[in-house]
Motif scaffolding. Structure first.
Motif, PDB file in Angstrom:
ATOM      1  N   ASP A  52       8.231 -28.612  12.570  1.00 29.98           N
ATOM      2  CA  ASP A  52       8.496 -27.099  12.984  1.00 29.98           C
ATOM      3  C   ASP A  52       7.129 -26.523  13.829  1.00 29.98           C
ATOM      4  O   ASP A  52       6.197 -26.227  13.232  1.00 29.98           O
ATOM      5  N   PRO A  53       7.106 -26.036  15.022  1.00 32.49           N
ATOM      6  CA  PRO A  53       6.111 -25.780  15.776  1.00 32.49           C
ATOM      7  C   PRO A  53       5.391 -24.622  15.222  1.00 32.49           C
ATOM      8  O   PRO A  53       4.126 -24.225  15.427  1.00 32.49           O
ATOM      9  N   LYS A  54       6.227 -23.655  14.427  1.00 30.82           N
ATOM     10  CA  LYS A  54       5.713 -22.386  13.901  1.00 30.82           C
ATOM     11  C   LYS A  54       4.773 -22.702  12.443  1.00 30.82           C
ATOM     12  O   LYS A  54       4.228 -21.809  11.924  1.00 30.82           O
ATOM     13  N   SER A  55       4.910 -23.886  12.099  1.00 28.79           N
ATOM     14  CA  SER A  55       4.155 -23.995  10.764  1.00 28.79           C
ATOM     15  C   SER A  55       2.816 -25.042  11.051  1.00 28.79           C
ATOM     16  O   SER A  55       2.295 -24.998  12.164  1.00 28.79           O
ATOM     17  N   GLY A  56       2.277 -25.492   9.953  1.00 28.44           N
ATOM     18  CA  GLY A  56       1.159 -26.350  10.288  1.00 28.44           C
ATOM     19  C   GLY A  56      -0.109 -25.451   9.923  1.00 28.44           C
ATOM     20  O   GLY A  56      -1.298 -25.794  10.172  1.00 28.44           O
ATOM     21  N   TYR A  57      -0.031 -24.576   8.844  1.00 29.82           N
ATOM     22  CA  TYR A  57      -1.146 -23.967   8.313  1.00 29.82           C
ATOM     23  C   TYR A  57      -1.080 -23.676   6.929  1.00 29.82           C
ATOM     24  O   TYR A  57       0.060 -23.729   6.404  1.00 29.82           O
ATOM     25  N   ALA A  58      -2.139 -23.224   6.227  1.00 28.31           N
ATOM     26  CA  ALA A  58      -2.252 -23.014   4.733  1.00 28.31           C
ATOM     27  C   ALA A  58      -1.310 -22.019   4.453  1.00 28.31           C
ATOM     28  O   ALA A  58      -1.879 -20.978   4.642  1.00 28.31           O
ATOM     29  N   THR A  59      -0.205 -21.916   4.010  1.00 30.20           N
ATOM     30  CA  THR A  59       0.669 -20.746   3.855  1.00 30.20           C
ATOM     31  C   THR A  59       0.075 -20.105   2.527  1.00 30.20           C
ATOM     32  O   THR A  59       0.445 -18.854   2.408  1.00 30.20           O
ATOM     33  N   ASP A  60      -0.461 -20.322   1.459  1.00 32.30           N
ATOM     34  CA  ASP A  60      -0.826 -20.041   0.402  1.00 32.30           C
ATOM     35  C   ASP A  60      -2.347 -19.014   0.650  1.00 32.30           C
ATOM     36  O   ASP A  60      -2.578 -18.083  -0.150  1.00 32.30           O
ATOM     37  N   PHE A  61      -2.727 -19.110   1.952  1.00 32.95           N
ATOM     38  CA  PHE A  61      -3.802 -18.263   2.253  1.00 32.95           C
ATOM     39  C   PHE A  61      -3.545 -16.830   2.044  1.00 32.95           C
ATOM     40  O   PHE A  61      -4.406 -16.065   1.729  1.00 32.95           O
ATOM     41  N   ILE A  62      -2.362 -16.496   2.506  1.00 37.32           N
ATOM     42  CA  ILE A  62      -1.905 -15.056   2.452  1.00 37.32           C
ATOM     43  C   ILE A  62      -1.732 -14.285   1.145  1.00 37.32           C
ATOM     44  O   ILE A  62      -2.019 -13.523   0.700  1.00 37.32           O
ATOM     45  N   ASP A  63      -1.305 -15.479   0.129  1.00 38.18           N
ATOM     46  CA  ASP A  63      -1.274 -15.054  -1.240  1.00 38.18           C
ATOM     47  C   ASP A  63      -2.717 -14.699  -1.668  1.00 38.18           C
ATOM     48  O   ASP A  63      -3.003 -13.722  -2.444  1.00 38.18           O
ATOM     49  N   VAL A  64      -3.578 -15.549  -1.520  1.00 36.41           N
ATOM     50  CA  VAL A  64      -4.960 -15.429  -1.915  1.00 36.41           C
ATOM     51  C   VAL A  64      -5.644 -14.546  -1.445  1.00 36.41           C
ATOM     52  O   VAL A  64      -6.265 -13.512  -2.051  1.00 36.41           O
ATOM     53  N   LEU A  65      -5.400 -14.254  -0.041  1.00 36.76           N
ATOM     54  CA  LEU A  65      -6.012 -12.768   0.488  1.00 36.76           C
ATOM     55  C   LEU A  65      -5.477 -11.693   0.012  1.00 36.76           C
ATOM     56  O   LEU A  65      -6.237 -10.604  -0.451  1.00 36.76           O
ATOM     57  N   GLY A  66      -4.091 -11.606  -0.386  1.00 38.36           N
ATOM     58  CA  GLY A  66      -3.516 -10.382  -1.013  1.00 38.36           C
ATOM     59  C   GLY A  66      -4.161 -10.262  -2.373  1.00 38.36           C
ATOM     60  O   GLY A  66      -4.189  -8.972  -2.874  1.00 38.36           O
ATOM     61  N   ARG A  67      -4.395 -11.242  -3.024  1.00 39.69           N
ATOM     62  CA  ARG A  67      -4.895 -11.271  -4.441  1.00 39.69           C
ATOM     63  C   ARG A  67      -6.226 -10.644  -4.447  1.00 39.69           C
ATOM     64  O   ARG A  67      -6.942 -10.036  -5.389  1.00 39.69           O
TER      65      ARG A  67
END
Length: 91
Positions: A52-67
């Motif tokens: 999936d060309p739209k993936s390939g990044y650390a998705t949990d970063f958004i959660d960490v940044l939110g926390r």
């Protein structure tokens, strides 16, 4: 000479999600780094992006940044540096 305090909150994608919070909450850092791109992580991200060309990044970063948001609000000079973009830095 000014002292600069740097803490590293993770070493790979999937590392302890509480570590960055504990480091930032100490209130003694100038910079908080979040390192996501260990060798195994890079291979996982490459496979994901190939599927999936739209993936390939650390998705949990958004959660960490939110926390981290309340801590960052209390410490406006604290800078977060990351390479969570992985194989897809524009995401």
């Amino acid at each position: 000479m000014k002292r600069v305090r740097i803490g590293n909150g993770c070493g790979f994608w999937g590392d302890n999600l509480d570590a960055p919070l504990r480091l930032a909450a100490s209130g003694r850092l100038d910079y908080l780094t979040l390192e996501y791109l260990a060798e195994l992580t890079m291979s996982i991200l490459a496979v994901q992006k190939a599927k999936d060309p739209k993936s390939g990044y650390a998705t949990d970063f958004i959660d960490v940044l939110g926390r981290l948001t309340p801590i960052l609000a209390d410490q406006p000079k604290l800078k977060v540096i990351t390479n969570a973009g992985g194989m897809n830095p524009s995401r």
